[in-house]
Write a protein that holds these residues in place. Structure first.
Motif, PDB file in Angstrom:
ATOM      1  N   GLN A 181      -6.293   2.779  -7.475  1.00 32.17           N
ATOM      2  CA  GLN A 181      -6.654   1.632  -8.311  1.00 32.17           C
ATOM      3  C   GLN A 181      -7.597   2.060  -9.427  1.00 32.17           C
ATOM      4  O   GLN A 181      -7.467   1.617 -10.575  1.00 32.17           O
ATOM      5  N   ASN A 182      -8.530   2.937  -9.114  1.00 33.29           N
ATOM      6  CA  ASN A 182      -9.476   3.430 -10.125  1.00 33.29           C
ATOM      7  C   ASN A 182      -8.776   4.219 -11.228  1.00 33.29           C
ATOM      8  O   ASN A 182      -9.273   4.295 -12.354  1.00 33.29           O
ATOM      9  N   VAL A 204      -5.952   3.959  -1.529  1.00 26.34           N
ATOM     10  CA  VAL A 204      -5.565   2.821  -2.372  1.00 26.34           C
ATOM     11  C   VAL A 204      -6.619   2.566  -3.446  1.00 26.34           C
ATOM     12  O   VAL A 204      -6.301   2.405  -4.632  1.00 26.34           O
ATOM     13  N   GLU A 205      -7.893   2.559  -3.053  1.00 19.97           N
ATOM     14  CA  GLU A 205      -8.961   2.299  -4.027  1.00 19.97           C
ATOM     15  C   GLU A 205      -9.046   3.423  -5.056  1.00 19.97           C
ATOM     16  O   GLU A 205      -9.304   3.169  -6.239  1.00 19.97           O
ATOM     17  N   GLY A 206      -8.806   4.656  -4.623  1.00 21.52           N
ATOM     18  CA  GLY A 206      -8.816   5.773  -5.560  1.00 21.52           C
ATOM     19  C   GLY A 206      -7.719   5.639  -6.607  1.00 21.52           C
ATOM     20  O   GLY A 206      -7.941   5.887  -7.802  1.00 21.52           O
ATOM     21  N   GLU A 212       0.854  -1.189   0.000  1.00 20.65           N
ATOM     22  CA  GLU A 212       0.000   0.000   0.000  1.00 20.65           C
ATOM     23  C   GLU A 212       0.888   1.236   0.000  1.00 20.65           C
ATOM     24  O   GLU A 212       1.796   1.350   0.823  1.00 20.65           O
ATOM     25  N   ARG A 266      -7.296   2.720   2.910  1.00 16.21           N
ATOM     26  CA  ARG A 266      -8.048   1.992   1.894  1.00 16.21           C
ATOM     27  C   ARG A 266      -8.679   2.936   0.871  1.00 16.21           C
ATOM     28  O   ARG A 266      -8.702   2.651  -0.322  1.00 16.21           O
ATOM     29  N   TYR A 267      -9.170   4.097   1.315  1.00 12.65           N
ATOM     30  CA  TYR A 267      -9.790   5.063   0.414  1.00 12.65           C
ATOM     31  C   TYR A 267      -8.770   5.519  -0.632  1.00 12.65           C
ATOM     32  O   TYR A 267      -9.084   5.602  -1.827  1.00 12.65           O
TER      33      TYR A 267
END
Length: 336
Positions: free
Chosen positions: A59-60, A55-57, A47, A52-53
């Motif tokens: 990833q998008n 990381v997911e951003g 990471e 998590r927010y």
């Protein structure tokens, strides 16, 4: 009657500084800039920051998170791989070079400083004591700067008592950057009592952002019915803020990643809420949590400013020719 008049009043003491530090901001920038310059995929080992927010951003946007370099497919060997802000052992860039990978090191400059301090101790013939938490990526990275056996991890008072150096006069210490200032002081005092000739690093190891966020929480916690820290369970600096709030006088202190995690049934009647965020938590989640309380209380926000941070860590030269849009900057700064 106005609906808000039937709600209980709540004062939110909002800590400043809070949230993203310069090292986190730089690491996120590096991934965003690499995606804009080289296109997707951009691989990120571990990471990039513990959130998590975020990381997911990323990833998008096209980032692919991996734990080991061996996970990068041969056909993507030319794609950049970014090392996280926590730092990596020397073996990782060596492995990247052997695999002929193009890597960008997003290690926080303050973590790199600790690496250099540890290496300086060893160069001067000292065994290195690292005060930190076992298994944390930063600790793994720092210990991995030196040969096996050159560093001893000190995590508890028992570790201090059980440590038997070959030469008590040839010791030097460094610390993980995200520790509790008070806990570190206790361990350090115990070490200095046992080994008075132990040498300190050339500069403070605990980073300015960690210290500033702990001081802000310490200042605002007394009298708080509840203190919320926005952060991830695997974020060392965020967990330390929870402990600091409890010690400083908050009746209850909790770590939450999003507003959905707030245990409304457990917190009961409150009139004063302390609120801060760990160094890898984006501001948009702080706003989300304030709005969740506005839905239930008649909220007054009091900004508690204890320090002003002006640090800015530039990205590596190879990425400086890329311009970020306003939308990119909003994401980097935790606002989108």
């Amino acid at each position: 009657m106005d609906a808000t008049s039937t709600r209980s009043p709540l004062t939110i003491r909002l800590c400043q500084p809070r949230g993203f530090c310069a090292g986190v901001d730089r690491a996120i920038q590096i991934v965003v800039l690499a995606l804009k310059k080289y296109g997707a995929p951009v691989y990120v080992r571990h990471e990039i920051v513990h959130n998590r927010y975020v990381v997911e951003g990323l990833q998008n946007l096209g980032a692919v998170f991996i734990e080991e370099l061996s996970e990068i497919p041969p056909e993507h060997r030319a794609s950049p791989v970014v090392f996280s802000a926590h730092g990596v052992p020397k073996s990782v860039p060596e492995d990247a070079r052997e695999r002929e990978l193009f890597y960008l090191d997003a290690t926080c400059p303050l973590v790199s400083k600790v690496h250099k301090q540890a290496m300086r101790h060893q160069r001067l013939g000292r065994h290195v004591l690292l005060i930190g938490h076992a298994g944390h990526p930063e600790v793994i990275g720092t210990m991995g700067q030196l040969p096996e056996g050159a560093v001893t991890l000190i995590e508890t008072d028992a570790d201090v008592a059980n440590f038997k150096p070959a030469d008590p006069s040839a010791l030097g210490f460094v610390t993980q950057t995200t520790l509790s200032v008070e806990d570190t002081a206790g361990l350090l005092k115990a070490l200095q009592e046992r080994f008075p000739q132990m040498q300190a690093p050339a500069a403070e190891s605990i980073c300015y952002a960690t210290t500033n966020r702990q001081e802000a929480v310490k200042e605002t916690a007394p009298g708080a019915d509840l203190f919320l820290i926005v952060g991830a369970p695997n974020s060392s600096n965020s967990r330390r803020l929870v402990e600091v709030a409890e010690r400083a006088g908050a009746k209850m202190s909790l770590l939450v990643q999003r507003a959905a995690e707030i245990p409304w049934d457990e917190i009961g009647r409150i009139s004063t809420l302390g609120l801060s965020a760990g160094a890898s938590a984006p501001e948009i989640i702080v706003d989300e949590i304030i709005n969740a309380f506005r839905d239930r209380f008649d909220v007054t926000v009091e900004l508690a400013v204890t320090a002003t941070e002006t640090e800015d860590f530039p990205v590596m030269r190879v990425l400086r020719d890329v311009e970020l849009t306003a939308a990119d900057m909003a994401f980097v700064n935790g606002m989108a």
